[in-house]
Design a protein around this motif. Structure first.
Motif, PDB file in Angstrom:
ATOM      1  N   TYR A   1      -0.370   4.416  11.108  1.00  8.55           N
ATOM      2  CA  TYR A   1      -0.747   3.466  10.043  1.00  8.55           C
ATOM      3  C   TYR A   1      -1.991   2.678  10.463  1.00  8.55           C
ATOM      4  O   TYR A   1      -2.970   2.582   9.715  1.00  8.55           O
TER       5      TYR A   1
ATOM      6  N   TRP B   1       1.307  -5.775  17.814  1.00  6.52           N
ATOM      7  CA  TRP B   1       0.523  -6.547  16.834  1.00  6.52           C
ATOM      8  C   TRP B   1       0.347  -7.981  17.321  1.00  6.52           C
ATOM      9  O   TRP B   1       1.103  -8.451  18.175  1.00  6.52           O
TER      10      TRP B   1
ATOM     11  N   SER C   1       3.716   1.083   7.820  1.00  3.32           N
ATOM     12  CA  SER C   1       3.809   1.402   9.254  1.00  3.32           C
ATOM     13  C   SER C   1       5.085   2.139   9.671  1.00  3.32           C
ATOM     14  O   SER C   1       5.014   3.116  10.424  1.00  3.32           O
TER      15      SER C   1
ATOM     16  N   SER D   1      -4.857  -4.358   7.311  1.00  2.00           N
ATOM     17  CA  SER D   1      -3.595  -4.920   7.818  1.00  2.00           C
ATOM     18  C   SER D   1      -3.763  -5.419   9.252  1.00  2.00           C
ATOM     19  O   SER D   1      -4.662  -4.949   9.981  1.00  2.00           O
ATOM     20  N   ILE D   2      -2.865  -6.322   9.662  1.00  2.00           N
ATOM     21  CA  ILE D   2      -2.796  -6.687  11.084  1.00  2.00           C
ATOM     22  C   ILE D   2      -2.463  -5.449  11.926  1.00  2.00           C
ATOM     23  O   ILE D   2      -2.599  -5.482  13.140  1.00  2.00           O
TER      24      ILE D   2
ATOM     25  N   THR E   1       7.305  -5.446   8.974  1.00  3.70           N
ATOM     26  CA  THR E   1       7.567  -6.844   8.619  1.00  3.70           C
ATOM     27  C   THR E   1       8.601  -6.986   7.492  1.00  3.70           C
ATOM     28  O   THR E   1       8.829  -8.097   7.015  1.00  3.70           O
TER      29      THR E   1
HETATM   30  C1  AKB Z   1       3.833  -3.181   7.637  1.00  4.15           C
HETATM   31  O1  AKB Z   1       4.689  -3.818   8.288  1.00  4.15           O
HETATM   32  O2  AKB Z   1       3.586  -1.977   7.785  1.00  4.15           O
HETATM   33  C2  AKB Z   1       3.008  -3.964   6.658  1.00  4.15           C
HETATM   34  C3  AKB Z   1       1.755  -4.461   7.302  1.00  4.15           C
HETATM   35  C4  AKB Z   1       1.757  -5.706   8.083  1.00  4.15           C
HETATM   36  O3  AKB Z   1       0.737  -3.820   7.201  1.00  4.15           O
HETATM   37  N1  AKB Z   1       3.810  -5.033   6.134  1.00  4.15           N
END
Ligand code: AKB
Ligand code: NAD
Length: 311
Positions: free
Chosen positions: A141, A278, A79, A116-117, A183
Motif C-alpha cells: 500500500y 508508521w 493497507s 497516506s501516512i 487504522t
Molecule cells: C489504512 O490504515 O490503510 C488507511 C491509511 C492510514 O491509509 N486508513
C-alpha cells in the motif's frame, strides 16, 4: 461551476465527500462512480455510474460525457487488504491512477488523489515526521502511495496537469465502514463501545498513530483543491493530521461518556507491524502555511460527536 467526477465514491471517504461536493457545487455537477452498485442515498441525490477506475477507456468516456473538469480519485485498496493481496493492491492503485492521470492530461482536468501516512516506513523519523523526509514504506500500500505521489508530481511538472493531494492519517467516521486498513480499530471501537460496552483491539494499547475526524478530512480535500496554486509547493503530498491516538488513550476518552467501557487486546501481528512502521505524529506545518489547514476536531470533540451520532 465545477463539474466533478468521483471514483470509489461508495467508500469511507466518498460517502462523506460526495454529499459535501454536491452541496457546494450542485447535485447534478457531481457524478459519483464506483466499481459496485451503491445504495439509494448516493444514487438518488445526484448522478451515479458504475465505473471500474482501472479501465482507461471507461474513465475517459465517463469524464467526457459528464464534461468533468475535476476528478476526485478515491478508488483504492487499503493497507491491510493490500498485505493479503499485494498484486491486487498494485493493480487497482497504480492502474487506476495512471488511467485517471492520462484522462486528465487529455481532457484537461484537475485531479485530487489522497495519499497516506502509509508512505512512511520504519526508517522515517517518527515524531514529528517532517513534510519532506525519508520514505521507504514496508507495505505494498505504502509503495503504491509513494509511487502515486511521484506520478502526480510528474504529470504536473511534465504536462501541467493540476494534481493535488494530502497524506491522510487514519480517518474516523460513522456511516460507511472503513475499507480494510490498519487504522480501522479507531472506528470499530466506537461501534463496539455503543453496542456491547467492550472492544477487543487488534493493535497494542500504546500504538500511537495520527488520526482525523471525517468532517475535517472532507474539508481538507475540498480546501486543497480550492487553494491558490501559486502558494502550493507540496502539491501532491501534504502531511495533514487532526490528533494522535493509541487504543488506550481513545478508550480513556470513550470512558468519559461510557464509564463501564472496557478494552482488551488480541494483537494481529500483520497490522501491528504496519502500525509500528508508521509515524507517531506527523508535522503538518506545510499544509497550514501553504493553504490554511486548520482542523476543527481534536480527540475530545471527535469522541463526543461520534458517540452522539452512534447512540
Ligand atoms: C489504512 O490504515 O490503510 C488507511 C491509511 C492510514 O491509509 N486508513
Ligand atoms: P474505501 O476502501 O472505503 O473505499 C474505496 C472504494 O473504492 C470502495 O467503494 C470500492 O468499491 C471502490 N473501488 C475499489 N476498486 C475499484 C475500482 N477498480 N474502480 C472503482 N472503484 C473501486 O477507501 P477510503 O477509505 O474511502 O479511501 C479512499 C482513498 O483515501 C484511498 O486512496 C485511500 O488510500 C485514501 N486514504 C484513506 C484513509 C482512511 O483512513 N480511510 C487514510 C489515508 C488515505
Amino acid at each position: 461551476m465545477k463539474r466533478i467526477l468521483v471514483t470509489g465514491a461508495g467508500g469511507q471517504i466518498g460517502s462523506w465527500l460526495v454529499p459535501k461536493l454536491r452541496e457546494a457545487y450542485g447535485d447534478d455537477n457531481v457524478l459519483a462512480t464506483d466499481v459496485r452498485h451503491l445504495g439509494t442515498e448516493m444514487t438518488d441525490a445526484g448522478p451515479f455510474q458504475v465505473l471500474d477506475a482501472t479501465d482507461p477507456r471507461a474513465v475517459g468516456q465517463a469524464v467526457m460525457r459528464h464534461d468533468a473538469d475535476v476528478v476526485y480519485h478515491l478508488a483504492a485498496i487499503l493497507s491491510a487488504v493490500g498485505e493479503r493481496d499485494p498484486r491486487l493492491a498494485w493493480h487497482v492503485n497504480m492502474t487506476s491512477l495512471e488511467a485517471v492521470l492520462e484522462v486528465a492530461r487529455e481532457q484537461k482536468c484537475a485531479v485530487f488523489t489522497p495519499s497516506s501516512i502509509g508512505v512512511f516506513g520504519p526508517e522515517t523519523p517518527k515524531s514529528p515526521t517532517p513534510q519532506d523526509t525519508l520514505m521507504r514504506p514496508a507495505t505494498i500500500y505504502g509503495i503504491t502511495k509513494v509511487a502515486g505521489e511521484l506520478l502526480c508530481d510528474y504529470y504536473h511538472a511534465k504536462y501541467g496537469v493540476d494534481t493535488r493531494g494530502v497524506r491522510f492519517p487514519g480517518l474516523i467516521s460513522y456511516g460507511a465502514p472503513p475499507g480494510g486498513g490498519t487504522t480501522d480499530w479507531a472506528v470499530d471501537i466506537f461501534y463496539q463501545a455503543v453496542a456491547h460496552g467492550r472492544y477487543t483491539c487488534f493493535l497494542g494499547p500504546d500504538t500511537q498513530l495520527d488520526m482525523m475526524y471525517m468532517p475535517d478530512a472532507v474539508t481538507a480535500a475540498m480546501q486543497v483543491m480550492e487553494a491558490d496554486p501559486a502558494k502550493l509547493l507540496h502539491r501532491n503530498a501534504f502531511n495533514v493530521t487532526g490528533m494522535q491516538l493509541a487504543p488506550e488513550t481513545l478508550a480513556a476518552e470513550i470512558r468519559k461518556h461510557i464509564p463501564g467501557f472496557t478494552i482488551d487486546y488480541d494483537i494481529d501481528p500483520v497490522r501491528q507491524g504496519i502500525a509500528e512502521s508508521w509515524p507517531d505524529r506527523i508535522d503538518d506545518t506545510a499544509a497550514r502555511e501553504e493553504w490554511g489547514w486548520d482542523p476543527a476536531f481534536g480527540a475530545a470533540a471527535m469522541t463526543e460527536d461520534m458517540l452522539k451520532h452512534l447512540k
